[in-house]
Each structure stands twice: as structure tokens, then as C-alpha cells.
Scaffold this active site. Structure first.
Site, short mmCIF file in Angstrom:
data_model
loop_
_atom_site.label_atom_id
_atom_site.label_comp_id
_atom_site.label_asym_id
_atom_site.label_seq_id
_atom_site.Cartn_x
_atom_site.Cartn_y
_atom_site.Cartn_z
N LYS A 117 21.59 -16.62 -35.88
CA LYS A 117 22.01 -15.91 -34.66
C LYS A 117 22.11 -16.90 -33.49
CE LYS A 117 22.58 -12.06 -33.99
NZ LYS A 117 23.80 -11.19 -34.11
N TYR A 147 17.33 -16.13 -40.24
CA TYR A 147 18.06 -15.11 -39.47
C TYR A 147 18.23 -15.57 -38.02
CZ TYR A 147 18.71 -11.15 -36.37
OH TYR A 147 19.15 -10.34 -35.36
N THR A 207 20.34 -11.83 -29.83
CA THR A 207 18.98 -11.30 -29.92
C THR A 207 17.97 -12.17 -29.17
OG1 THR A 207 17.17 -11.03 -31.51
CG2 THR A 207 18.92 -12.49 -32.18
N ASP A 208 16.86 -11.56 -28.77
CA ASP A 208 15.79 -12.35 -28.11
C ASP A 208 15.14 -13.33 -29.08
OD1 ASP A 208 14.26 -10.57 -29.66
OD2 ASP A 208 13.01 -9.88 -27.99
N GLU A 209 15.36 -13.12 -30.40
CA GLU A 209 14.73 -14.03 -31.37
C GLU A 209 15.24 -15.45 -31.25
OE1 GLU A 209 14.05 -12.96 -35.34
OE2 GLU A 209 13.58 -10.89 -34.86
P1 NAD Z 1 22.23 -3.31 -39.24
O1 NAD Z 1 21.73 -4.20 -40.33
O2 NAD Z 1 21.71 -1.94 -39.11
O3 NAD Z 1 23.83 -3.18 -39.36
C1 NAD Z 1 24.66 -4.27 -39.62
C2 NAD Z 1 26.06 -3.75 -39.90
O4 NAD Z 1 26.93 -4.88 -40.10
C3 NAD Z 1 26.15 -2.89 -41.15
O5 NAD Z 1 26.94 -1.75 -40.91
C4 NAD Z 1 26.83 -3.81 -42.17
O6 NAD Z 1 27.59 -3.12 -43.15
C5 NAD Z 1 27.70 -4.65 -41.26
N1 NAD Z 1 28.02 -5.96 -41.85
C6 NAD Z 1 27.16 -6.85 -42.39
N2 NAD Z 1 27.82 -7.93 -42.86
C7 NAD Z 1 29.14 -7.71 -42.58
C8 NAD Z 1 30.31 -8.47 -42.79
N3 NAD Z 1 30.27 -9.67 -43.40
N4 NAD Z 1 31.48 -7.97 -42.38
C9 NAD Z 1 31.55 -6.75 -41.76
N5 NAD Z 1 30.46 -5.99 -41.55
C10 NAD Z 1 29.27 -6.46 -41.95
O7 NAD Z 1 22.04 -4.13 -37.90
P2 NAD Z 1 21.59 -3.64 -36.45
O8 NAD Z 1 20.11 -3.55 -36.39
O9 NAD Z 1 22.42 -2.48 -36.07
O10 NAD Z 1 22.00 -4.92 -35.58
C11 NAD Z 1 23.33 -5.03 -35.07
C12 NAD Z 1 23.44 -6.33 -34.29
O11 NAD Z 1 22.48 -6.35 -33.23
C13 NAD Z 1 23.17 -7.58 -35.11
O12 NAD Z 1 24.06 -8.59 -34.69
C14 NAD Z 1 21.73 -7.97 -34.74
O13 NAD Z 1 21.53 -9.36 -34.88
C15 NAD Z 1 21.71 -7.54 -33.29
N6 NAD Z 1 20.39 -7.18 -32.76
C16 NAD Z 1 19.59 -6.30 -33.43
C17 NAD Z 1 18.37 -5.91 -32.89
C18 NAD Z 1 17.47 -4.94 -33.60
O14 NAD Z 1 16.34 -4.75 -33.16
N7 NAD Z 1 17.90 -4.30 -34.68
C19 NAD Z 1 17.96 -6.46 -31.66
C20 NAD Z 1 18.79 -7.37 -31.00
C21 NAD Z 1 20.01 -7.71 -31.55
O1 DAU Z 2 13.84 -9.03 -31.52
C1 DAU Z 2 15.10 -8.59 -31.96
C2 DAU Z 2 15.10 -8.59 -33.46
O2 DAU Z 2 14.24 -7.54 -33.84
C3 DAU Z 2 16.48 -8.42 -34.06
O3 DAU Z 2 17.25 -9.56 -33.77
C4 DAU Z 2 16.40 -8.24 -35.57
O4 DAU Z 2 17.68 -7.91 -36.09
C5 DAU Z 2 15.44 -7.12 -35.89
O5 DAU Z 2 15.27 -7.04 -37.28
C6 DAU Z 2 14.09 -7.35 -35.21
O6 DAU Z 2 13.39 -8.46 -35.80
P1 DAU Z 2 11.80 -8.41 -36.06
O7 DAU Z 2 11.45 -9.36 -37.12
O8 DAU Z 2 11.04 -8.47 -34.79
O9 DAU Z 2 11.73 -6.87 -36.56
P2 DAU Z 2 11.00 -6.16 -37.78
O10 DAU Z 2 11.17 -4.70 -37.58
O11 DAU Z 2 11.35 -6.74 -39.09
O12 DAU Z 2 9.47 -6.53 -37.48
C7 DAU Z 2 8.86 -6.19 -36.24
C8 DAU Z 2 7.44 -6.71 -36.28
O13 DAU Z 2 6.70 -5.96 -37.26
C9 DAU Z 2 7.32 -8.17 -36.71
O14 DAU Z 2 6.25 -8.79 -36.03
C10 DAU Z 2 7.00 -8.08 -38.21
C11 DAU Z 2 6.17 -6.81 -38.29
N1 DAU Z 2 6.27 -6.07 -39.57
C12 DAU Z 2 7.52 -5.73 -40.01
C13 DAU Z 2 7.67 -5.05 -41.20
C14 DAU Z 2 9.05 -4.69 -41.71
C15 DAU Z 2 5.15 -5.70 -40.26
O15 DAU Z 2 3.99 -5.98 -39.84
N2 DAU Z 2 5.28 -5.04 -41.45
C16 DAU Z 2 6.50 -4.71 -41.95
O16 DAU Z 2 6.57 -4.10 -43.06
#
Ligand code: NAD
Ligand code: DAU
Length: 339
Positions: free
Chosen positions: A153, A149, A124-126
Site C-alpha cells: 500500500k 500488505y 491506509t494509516d498502516e
Molecule cells: P475488501 O477486502 O473488503 O474489498 C476489496 C475489494 O477489491 C473486493 O471487492 C475485491 O473483489 C476487490 N478486488 C481485489 N483484487 C482486485 C483486482 N485485482 N481487481 C479488481 N478488484 C479487486 O477491502 P476493504 O476493507 O473494503 O478496503 C478497501 C480499500 O480501503 C483497500 O484499498 C484498503 O487498503 C483500504 N483501507 C481499508 C481499511 C480497513 O480498515 N478495511 C482502512 C484504510 C484503508
Molecule cells: O489501519 C488500517 C488497516 O486496518 C487497513 O489498511 C487494513 O486493510 C485493515 O485490514 C486493517 O488492518 P489491521 O491489521 O489493523 O486490521 P485487523 O482487523 O486484521 O486487526 C486489527 C487488530 O486486531 C490488529 O492489532 C490485529 C488484531 N487481531 C486481528 C485478528 C483478525 C487479533 O488480535 N485477532 C484476530 O483474529
């Protein structure tokens, strides 16, 4: 080609599997524990396809991982499984250490023992932490994570790469920006705001709402992963950005405009501890090496996403189960209004 996809019942993993089954002739094994975020409904379009199989197991379970690799002998592992929510990692940091770090270690070890041909680690970019404008991270930027988190990562991302440097395991790491799209669990900004707006509930914006995220449609992310999987070089890191940076307040106002709801629903609440102000990525390396680029315009993708949530109230109601209500109360119940 045979893939083992971890976390394939989550938001991005399920989009990746739906795309891989629809657009390739590959066999895909989905290895997922089904935590609160895992949902087999997300895979309804591929359920029953003979090229798809689901295994319910934990990536921290060495025996289960070994058994799946022995049975399926995949050509590649695409590793999505993670505890993915920053707010949950603040309320309870232990699960991110266990799944994101320990679980990745378990998979890497198993992949090394089996001589897997490619290990794509979804990062992730985080991991770069908060960047002051006009900085934007290339893959060489130092890692500076802020939350449990993002630190977990960053740890797993570095561990994955170390398996290339030390053991020559053919690892590729991708670092993507904030994803949005259908089937996203309504704990993340966009689906939470959409679900609340559709029900005329308050929209809780943390702090001043001027934090900046770079929005990437989930299908653009999956195509970026496919590009890195097929054409990326062993041991390399590839950023995958959406090229659309917006402050949260603007995203929320767009959601309200598209749902036809009033801005009076916006409620500024206490900020997230350690909240990163801004993420920004340079994705030229992936574009230069593979031709990939993000294609979905944010306004179109957001409108389509809102339509999906509007059309799927049953999905939303089922995922907002007792566990979700307990989490919502824990995260938002005691959040005072922002001053
Ligand atoms: P999500 O939370 O929607 O899904 C996570 C999945 O992993 C679920 O199906 C869960 O059951 C499974 N899981 C969790 N713990 C597990 C374990 N111990 N063993 C097997 N399965 C397990 O997540 P997402 O938003 O789809 O993110 C997927 C990946 O992409 C993550 O690695 C996250 O860090 C990365 N990512 C997410 C974002 C974003 O914006 N959501 C951006 C960049 C990278
Ligand atoms: O940047 C990639 C990441 O993006 C992924 O690695 C993570 O898995 C994903 O959860 C996401 O992280 P963020 O913390 O950026 O996403 P989130 O949707 O939780 O929040 C986005 C922005 O919105 C952040 O600045 C927090 C703000 N926010 C979020 C929630 C849930 C609010 O202001 N109110 C809220 O209720």
C-alpha cells in the site's frame, strides 16, 4: 458526474457506492474482480438502479481497464480495489504485490492515457508503521510499513502521487484508520469477533491484546472520501482518522458485553509476525480544508454493527464458505496459545 469505482463489491467500496447512489445523482460504475472479499450481495440496495453498473474485471488487466474507461468516460476514478488483509499477506505475499502495486500502476497508466479529471487513491494509516505514544502521524510523516500488505500500500500510495508530480495526473491520496461497520468480511478483528461471539466460539486475540488501533466507522470514511474527492487539492494527501484509539482487548470486551457473552471466550493466541503496536493519525488537514470530521461515536457504531450481524446470519453463513474455512484453519489452526 460519472465515477469509476474499483473494488466496489468489498466492504468499504460497497458502502461508498450505496452512499453515492443514495445521496447524489451521479452514475457509478463498479469495476471489481470479485475475489473472496468481493460480494455482490453488498450492493443489493443499488442493484437495478439505472445509475449503477457492475463490470467484473481485474485491475491488473490493462485491456479491461482501458475498455471500461473508453466505454464509460468517467470524470473520476475512486480506487479501493486491493488485497486488504494483513494476515493473508503474511501467509502469501504475492497477491498484494500483484493487485495493490501492479494493479494500481495499470490503473494510473490508463488514467493518464485517458486524461481522467481526478484519481482518488484509497490508502491506509498502516503506511506510517507503528508509532510510539504520544506520536500521531500528519501527512508529512515518513512511511515505515511493516507487513507485505502495508508495504504494497505504501508503494502504490507513493506511485499514485508520483503520477501527479511527474505527469500532472490530478491524484488525491487518502490514508484512513481501521474501519468497522456492516458488511465487513469476518476476517478482520471486529466482524470476526462478533461472528464468533454470536456462535459461542473462542475469540482469538493476538499476543497481549494491547495493540492500539484508531476506529473509524465506514460511513465516516466514505464521507471523508467524498469530501476529498470534491474539495481536496490535486497532489495532496489527506489522513482520515476516527479519533477513537483503543487497545484490541478493550474492543473485544466491548463486543462480548454487547453480545451478552462471557469473557471466558477470549483466547490469547500466538502474535502476528511483525505486529504493529500502535497507529495514530492527525486528520486536521481534511477537517480544515473541507469541514469533514468523524461523527459516529464508537459505542453506538459498534452496537449498530453487532445488530447488523445478528440480523444477517445468512450473509455471514454465505461468506464463511469453504474458502473462509480453509483460510481460518491456515491462520488460526496452528496458532498456539500465547504465553
Ligand atoms: P475488501 O477486502 O473488503 O474489498 C476489496 C475489494 O477489491 C473486493 O471487492 C475485491 O473483489 C476487490 N478486488 C481485489 N483484487 C482486485 C483486482 N485485482 N481487481 C479488481 N478488484 C479487486 O477491502 P476493504 O476493507 O473494503 O478496503 C478497501 C480499500 O480501503 C483497500 O484499498 C484498503 O487498503 C483500504 N483501507 C481499508 C481499511 C480497513 O480498515 N478495511 C482502512 C484504510 C484503508
Ligand atoms: O489501519 C488500517 C488497516 O486496518 C487497513 O489498511 C487494513 O486493510 C485493515 O485490514 C486493517 O488492518 P489491521 O491489521 O489493523 O486490521 P485487523 O482487523 O486484521 O486487526 C486489527 C487488530 O486486531 C490488529 O492489532 C490485529 C488484531 N487481531 C486481528 C485478528 C483478525 C487479533 O488480535 N485477532 C484476530 O483474529
Amino acid at each position: 458526474m460519472k465515477l469509476l469505482v474499483t473494488g466496489g463489491a468489498g466492504f468499504i467500496g460497497s458502502a461508498f457506492i450505496r452512499m453515492a447512489i443514495a445521496e447524489t445523482d451521479w452514475r457509478v460504475v463498479n469495476f471489481d474482480k470479485l475475489t473472496y472479499a468481493g460480494n455482490l450481495e453488498n450492493l443489493a440496495p443499488v442493484e437495478g438502479d439505472e445509475r449503477y453498473r457492475f463490470v467484473r474485471a481485474d485491475i491488473c488487466d490493462e485491456r479491461a481497464v482501458d475498455a471500461a474507461l473508453a466505454e464509460e468516460t468517467p470524470d473520476a476514478i475512486v480506487h479501493f480495489a486491493a488485497e486488504s488483509h494483513v494476515d493473508r499477506s503474511i501467509l502469501s505475499p504475492e497477491p498484494v504485490i500483484q493487485t495493490n502495486f501492479r494493479g494500481t500502476f495499470t490503473l494510473l497508466e490508463a488514467a493518464r492515457r485517458r486524461g481522467i479529471g481526478r484519481f482518488l487513491h484509497v490508502s491506509t494509516d498502516e503506511v506510517y508503521g507503528s508509532l510510539e505514544p504520544p506520536l500521531a502521524a500528519t501527512e508529512e510523516f515518513p512511511l515505515n510499513p511493516s507487513s507485505p500488505y502495508s508495504a504494497s500500500k505504501a508503494g502504490s500510495d507513493l506511485l499514485a502521487r508520483s503520477y501527479f508530480v511527474t505527469f500532472r495526473l490530478p491524484v488525491v491520496v487518502t490514508r484512513a484508520s481501521n474501519n468497522y461497520g456492516p458488511y465487513q468480511f469476518p476476517e478482520k478483528l471486529i466482524p470476526l469477533m462478533v461472528a464468533n461471539a454470536l456462535e459461542d466460539r473462542p475469540l482469538p486475540v493476538y499476543g497481549d491484546g494491547m495493540q492500539i488501533r484508531d476506529w473509524l466507522h465506514v460511513e465516516d470514511h466514505c464521507r471523508g472520501i467524498l469530501a476529498a474527492l470534491g474539495k481536496g487539492r490535486d497532489g495532496e494527501i489527506y489522513n482520515i482518522g476516527g479519533n477513537r484509539a483503543l487497545p484490541n482487548s478493550e474492543v473485544v470486551r466491548k463486543v462480548l458485553a454487547l453480545t451478552g457473552k462471557p469473557e471466558t471466550l477470549i483466547q490469547h493466541v500466538a502474535d502476528r509476525p511483525g505486529h504493529d503496536r500502535r497507529y495514530a493519525l492527525v486528520s486536521d488537514k481534511l477537517t480544515g480544508e473541507t469541514g469533514w470530521r468523524p461523527e459516529m461515536e464508537f459505542e453506538t457504531g459498534l452496537a449498530d454493527t453487532i445488530e447488523w450481524y445478528r440480523a444477517n446470519p445468512g450473509w455471514v453463513a454465505r461468506v464463511r464458505s469453504g474458502e473462509y474455512r480453509a483460510y481460518y484453519e491456515q491462520n488460526y489452526g496452528k496458532r498456539t496459545a500465547a504465553g
